[in-house]
Design a protein around this motif. Structure first.
Motif, mmCIF file in Angstrom:
data_model
loop_
_atom_site.group_PDB
_atom_site.id
_atom_site.type_symbol
_atom_site.label_atom_id
_atom_site.label_comp_id
_atom_site.label_asym_id
_atom_site.label_seq_id
_atom_site.Cartn_x
_atom_site.Cartn_y
_atom_site.Cartn_z
ATOM 1 N N PRO A 221 0.462 -0.868 0.226
ATOM 2 C CA PRO A 221 0.138 -0.027 -0.228
ATOM 3 C C PRO A 221 0.749 1.534 -0.205
ATOM 4 N N ASP A 222 0.603 2.450 -0.678
ATOM 5 C CA ASP A 222 1.111 3.504 -0.918
ATOM 6 C C ASP A 222 2.253 3.640 -1.298
ATOM 7 N N ASP A 244 -2.603 11.659 -6.330
ATOM 8 C CA ASP A 244 -2.186 10.518 -5.600
ATOM 9 C C ASP A 244 -1.349 9.300 -7.102
ATOM 10 N N SER A 248 0.480 3.108 -5.652
ATOM 11 C CA SER A 248 0.202 1.815 -6.399
ATOM 12 C C SER A 248 -1.264 1.646 -6.016
ATOM 13 N N GLU A 249 -2.191 2.953 -5.472
ATOM 14 C CA GLU A 249 -3.301 3.419 -5.420
ATOM 15 C C GLU A 249 -4.122 3.400 -7.091
ATOM 16 N N GLU A 253 -5.892 1.437 -9.857
ATOM 17 C CA GLU A 253 -6.728 1.946 -10.988
ATOM 18 C C GLU A 253 -7.358 2.170 -12.058
#
Length: 284
Positions: A221-222, A244, A248-249, A253
């Motif tokens: 994450p992140d 962002d 990772s996010e 997406e």
């Protein structure tokens, strides 16, 4: 020295002895102060904001490998300081300092072992060694891991963490990109799964090579994932990027990752993925 100054110095000395600098960990994201032991017991993840701290190869192996199952694959010798490079310091001196700091030969360590009973080869890039930079030694270590996975007929799992190519080795460091790509092609021809776990940070030539060529792409994450810096891109396209961007996010997406997995769940997830990918061998 006055009586008051003498007392003050003694109190300061006692306080310093009773509260060592390594008693606390300051989270780089939320800036909370956490007991170092609590942070380490929580797999180097902040218990308040879930920020995943950077960890080295030995800690990584201890977290994901079956106990007493893993064995380090000997490091292949490569030509050191091929360009006799020197900037503010000699490259050879930088290597000595990095080895003393990390107790590793270079920025990549391979082991063979098992994860929940699944045999595998695992390579971990060490950001603590000159920013995990990719040079001759890292490229050769990756190839060694790939060849061992083909030999043992088991998956290769790579944990990436890098600032990119090692500038002290010039073009030779960039040549590790096609070299590692060829090794990945050889694994695919042999039917050997290649699993990548991207950790914070992964960037530059590593991001443009083996970090994004996995059969399965996982990230913590992140994590910061990028080919080049935000400022360079914004100045080039003359647009402001999303907050962002290069996380990772954002990658998940936009279809560039298969999954984001919390560190506490990573061991079980890797075992599950290996079970799926090696089902053909078990059925044969």
């Amino acid at each position: 020295m006055s009586w008051l100054s003498n007392v003050r110095n003694k109190i300061a000395s006692i306080t310093k002895r009773e509260t060592p600098d390594n008693l606390w960990h300051k989270c780089k994201k939320c800036e909370s102060m956490v007991f170092l032991k609590e942070f380490e017991d929580n797999m180097h993840v902040c218990p308040k904001c879930e920020h995943h701290g950077r960890i080295g190869p030995m800690i990584r192996f201890e977290q994901i490998m079956d106990e007493n199952s893993w064995k380090i694959i000997p490091f292949s010798k490569v030509k050191e300081d091929p360009l006799k490079f020197k900037d503010q310091k000699k490259y050879s001196d930088r290597l000595k300092a990095a080895r003393a700091k990390t107790e590793e030969q270079d920025a990549w360590v391979n082991v063979t072992g098992t994860i929940e009973g699944h045999k595998c080869v695992v390579g971990v890039q060490d950001f603590g060694f000159m920013g995990g930079s990719m040079g001759l030694a890292v490229g050769q270590a990756f190839v060694d891991a790939a060849m061992r996975a083909i030999e043992d007929q088991c998956p290769l799992i790579c944990f990436t963490a890098s600032g990119g190519a090692r500038m002290q080795e010039g073009t030779l460091s960039l040549m590790q990109m096609p070299k590692t790509t060829v090794a990945i092609s050889m694994m695919r021809e042999a039917g050997i799964p290649y699993i990548v776990v991207l950790t914070d940070p992964t960037s530059g030539g590593v991001m443009a090579a083996y970090a994004m060529l996995g059969d399965v792409q996982i990230a913590e994450p992140d994590a910061t994932l990028a080919f080049t810096g935000r400022r360079v891109i914004e100045n080039t396209i003359r647009e402001k990027l999303p907050d962002d961007f290069q996380t990772s996010e954002y990658y998940l997406e936009h279809g560039m990752l298969d999954m984001i997995v919390h560190r506490k769940d990573l061991r079980a997830e890797l075992a599950r993925v290996m079970g799926y990918l090696m089902a053909w061998k078990d059925a044969a």
